[in-house]
Structure formats: C-alpha cells, structure tokens
Design an enzyme around this catalytic site. Structure first.
Site, PDB file in Angstrom:
ATOM      1  N   ASP A  71       0.847  -1.184   0.000  1.00 34.67           N
ATOM      2  CA  ASP A  71       0.000   0.000   0.000  1.00 34.67           C
ATOM      3  C   ASP A  71       0.886   1.239   0.000  1.00 34.67           C
ATOM      4  O   ASP A  71       2.100   1.142   0.183  1.00 34.67           O
ATOM      5  CB  ASP A  71      -1.009   0.010   1.151  1.00 34.67           C
ATOM      6  CG  ASP A  71      -0.377  -0.036   2.527  1.00 34.67           C
ATOM      7  OD1 ASP A  71       0.846  -0.253   2.634  1.00 34.67           O
ATOM      8  OD2 ASP A  71      -1.105   0.163   3.510  1.00 34.67           O
ATOM      9  N   HIS A 195      10.897  -9.278   0.708  1.00 37.26           N
ATOM     10  CA  HIS A 195      10.662  -7.842   0.552  1.00 37.26           C
ATOM     11  C   HIS A 195      11.957  -7.069   0.810  1.00 37.26           C
ATOM     12  O   HIS A 195      12.786  -7.484   1.628  1.00 37.26           O
ATOM     13  CB  HIS A 195       9.572  -7.399   1.538  1.00 37.26           C
ATOM     14  CG  HIS A 195       8.985  -6.061   1.237  1.00 37.26           C
ATOM     15  ND1 HIS A 195       9.546  -4.885   1.694  1.00 37.26           N
ATOM     16  CD2 HIS A 195       7.889  -5.703   0.534  1.00 37.26           C
ATOM     17  CE1 HIS A 195       8.823  -3.866   1.280  1.00 37.26           C
ATOM     18  NE2 HIS A 195       7.803  -4.322   0.577  1.00 37.26           N
TER      19      HIS A 195
END
Length: 232
Positions: A71, A195
């Site tokens: 996001d 990530h």
C-alpha cells in the site's frame, strides 16, 4: 466523490477502456463512499489526482515490467501513486534504499540522490500497489475495502496478455496475490524474493539480481531493456 468521471478521468484512457466495468461495479461504488467519508475526516494519501498515477505514467500497451507493492507510504508528502517511489525532495525510504543498493551491486549503477521512479514508469515499468490509498500514519488502513479486487483485475489483464511481461514480486503478499490470479504464466518471467524492507532484505532480496535478469529476459523477447539508473 467519484473516482473517475466523464469530465475528469483520473486514469489513462487505455486503462479506462479495459477497466470501465470495474468502475461501474458495486464494490467500486462502496469504495468511493468509503473514501469520501475518509477524506472528510482524515488525511488520505496519495492526493486523489495521483491515485492512478501508475496507470497514467504507463499505458497498458506499454507495460513490460510489473513491480508489486503493498500500500502507499503513509507519511506526509511521500505517496504519489507509484509503488516504492517518493517525489523528488523527499527522503529515500529504507526499502527503496535497499532496492538502490541491489541495483548498484547488480548493475554497477550508483545510488541516486532522490527516490522518484517516474523514469522507470515511463519506460514501461508498472509500479503497482495492491491497495491504492491509505490513511495518514496508519499502514494498511484501506485494506479489504475494494482496492484489492481492482488491482486483481489489473494483474489478471496483464497475465492473460500473450505479450511477455516480467512480474517482480517482493514479499509474500505480492507473490500470493499473483499466484491466486495468474494460473498460466509460462510465457512471462516471474521473479520472487523477500521484501526489500530492512526487516527482510538480507534474507534473500539483496543478491537477487532481479534487475539484470529482467533486462536479459526483455532482450531475449525482443524488447528494449530498462535503464534502471534514476536520473536527476
């Protein structure tokens, strides 16, 4: 508040043509109502005219690479509609700094002075977040409000394209999102790693060589490779 109107479309025309049914769907109307309420009572990022910035920078027929984010940044002045990117003048976030370190080690490109990735987007890199808005200082505050359905449809459109694309999936959420949508990706290149966050970058992101692998694949299928340097 309408996310897209006939007079002021906030998304690039080629994408709008493919996604028009999504904008007319009940879940999108519910999302619009939710965003209207949020904006009236809290700060929401990015500004509404930049929510679809990734699509405006990279028309659908120009997409060569997809980098999936989660996001938007939830700090002030950071989010501008491109995953991992921040406007010029803003501090480079830790995850993006690790991306720059990997590019340096992979391709010998020096770490740039700013974090704006519009140059990548204009070359065909779709910098797509799974959720396109967020409340200030509250990560994941707009999850499960409808954006995921919308971006699932975006990924589905690209997966079903016969023209080969590179999908770069960093972290479990990006991989799982792709995996449940794209059941036949044999003609695409799918690159996965942990990530680039400081919490996980040393568990396999650093050293993944995704940037050189992407360019090697693009050359193989007859496409111009990406210039991963971030210019001033």
């Amino acid at each position: 508040m309408a996310i897209v109107t006939e007079k002021v479309p906030l998304i690039e025309q080629s994408w709008l043509e493919h996604l028009l049914d999504e904008f007319k769907s009940p879940y999108m109307r519910e999302l619009e109502a939710f965003l209207s309420k949020e904006i009236s009572s809290a700060e929401v990022y990015p500004p509404m005219d930049l929510v679809f910035n990734a699509f405006c920078q990279t028309p659908i027929d120009q997409v060569k690479v997809v980098i999936m984010g989660q996001d938007p940044y939830h700090g002030p002045n950071q989010a501008h509609g491109l995953s991992f990117s921040v406007p010029k003048g803003e501090r480079i976030p830790p995850s993006l700094l690790n991306i720059y370190k990997e590019i340096r080690d992979d391709l010998g490109i020096e770490i740039p002075k700013h974090g704006c990735l519009e140059g990548w987007a204009r070359q065909g890199v779709l910098l797509l977040n799974a959720t396109l808005t967020v409340r200030a200082n509250e990560a994941k505050s707009h999850h499960n409000r409808g954006w995921e359905k919308f971006t699932d449809r975006v990924v589905d459109l690209l997966c079903t394209r016969k023209d080969p694309i590179v999908f770069i999936l960093w972290g479990r959420s990006a991989y799982e999102k792709f995996q449940h949508i794209c059941t036949n990706a044999s003609h695409h290149l799918v690159l996965t790693s942990p990530h680039p966050s400081p919490l996980s970058a040393y568990a396999g992101f650093l050293g993944c060589r995704h940037f050189s692998k992407t360019n090697a694949f693009l050359k193989k299928v007859g496409k111009t490779p990406i210039d991963w340097a971030v210019h001033s």
